[in-house]
Design a protein around this motif. Structure first.
Motif, mmCIF file in Angstrom:
data_model
loop_
_atom_site.group_PDB
_atom_site.id
_atom_site.type_symbol
_atom_site.label_atom_id
_atom_site.label_comp_id
_atom_site.label_asym_id
_atom_site.label_seq_id
_atom_site.Cartn_x
_atom_site.Cartn_y
_atom_site.Cartn_z
ATOM 1 N N SER A 13 -39.676 -0.798 -8.909
ATOM 2 C CA SER A 13 -40.340 -0.952 -7.607
ATOM 3 C C SER A 13 -39.372 -1.027 -6.417
ATOM 4 C CB SER A 13 -41.337 -2.113 -7.606
ATOM 5 O OG SER A 13 -40.756 -3.294 -8.026
ATOM 6 N N PRO A 14 -38.228 -1.712 -6.482
ATOM 7 C CA PRO A 14 -37.319 -1.679 -5.322
ATOM 8 C C PRO A 14 -36.780 -0.278 -5.022
ATOM 9 C CG PRO A 14 -36.776 -3.533 -6.751
ATOM 10 C CD PRO A 14 -37.755 -2.671 -7.506
ATOM 11 N N LYS A 15 -36.423 0.470 -6.077
ATOM 12 C CA LYS A 15 -35.924 1.832 -5.887
ATOM 13 C C LYS A 15 -37.047 2.737 -5.366
ATOM 14 C CE LYS A 15 -33.263 3.464 -9.198
ATOM 15 N NZ LYS A 15 -32.848 4.140 -10.433
ATOM 16 N N GLN A 17 -39.574 1.753 -3.525
ATOM 17 C CA GLN A 17 -39.773 1.394 -2.118
ATOM 18 C C GLN A 17 -38.729 2.089 -1.241
ATOM 19 O OE1 GLN A 17 -38.756 -2.620 -0.763
ATOM 20 N NE2 GLN A 17 -40.611 -2.603 0.498
ATOM 21 N N GLU A 18 -37.496 2.069 -1.682
ATOM 22 C CA GLU A 18 -36.402 2.674 -0.919
ATOM 23 C C GLU A 18 -36.628 4.184 -0.712
ATOM 24 O OE1 GLU A 18 -31.806 3.535 -1.947
ATOM 25 O OE2 GLU A 18 -32.460 1.485 -2.352
ATOM 26 N N LEU A 47 -43.427 -4.134 -1.233
ATOM 27 C CA LEU A 47 -43.227 -4.288 -2.678
ATOM 28 C C LEU A 47 -44.490 -4.715 -3.403
ATOM 29 C CD1 LEU A 47 -39.656 -5.810 -3.149
ATOM 30 C CD2 LEU A 47 -40.512 -3.588 -3.910
#
Length: 172
Positions: A13-15, A17-18, A47
């Motif tokens: 999820s962080p990647k 989002q980026e 997120l």
């Protein structure tokens, strides 16, 4: 040229989002106000929202890698995860985004083919997507790939109403 595809999980999820922020900005910021862009990015790609979408069994996300770097992603929806009310024989491509530095390498077509493969494996009769009426590059690409306009719906970029053309491809 080394192209790979990987299904996303919650860990990604962080990647996700980026790359969502980056590709959406690259694609649309020159045609929209900063206020509307920021409002949309915050709503669509926070997120919590992405984790909710990743957890939905009727949605699937995939990263495409070009020479071991994440170059873009795909999101497909079936059943009640589709953003428009469609029958169970339809698969939606909600997002195909490629970082601009990776354009012209066939990655959009690669992801589209992945979506078609999923649709056929799931015995879907058609595949559809919404494209902003002013996104001429995407419209030309989907027409070239056999999609035809079958409708339209409103899309809100912040407080501005915009029009998405619904494009559909019937599968044999």
């Amino acid at each position: 040229m080394n192209i790979k595809i990987k299904k996303c999980t919650l860990v990604d999820s962080p990647k996700l989002q980026e790359i969502s922020y980056e590709t959406f900005n690259e694609t649309f910021k020159h045609q929209n106000s900063p206020e509307n862009m920021n409002a949309y990015l915050e709503r669509a790609f926070n997120l919590k929202q992405l984790e909710k979408e990743l957890s939905n069994s009727s949605s699937q996300f995939f990263f495409v890698y070009f020479n071991n770097e994440v170059a873009g992603y795909l999101k497909v929806n079936s059943n009640d995860a589709q953003s428009e009310e469609m029958d169970d024989e339809s698969l939606e491509i909600e997002r195909i985004y490629i970082k601009s530095k990776f354009h012209k390498h066939g990655l959009g077509k690669y992801l589209l083919n992945k979506a078609l493969e999923i649709a056929m494996e799931s015995n879907k009769k058609k595949i559809w997507l919404g494209v902003w009426e002013k996104n001429e590059n995407a419209l030309a690409f989907y027409k070239k790939m056999g999609f035809v306009q079958t409708g339209a719906h409103s899309f809100y970029m912040g407080d501005e109403e915009q029009m998405d053309l619904i494009m559909t491809k019937t599968l044999i």
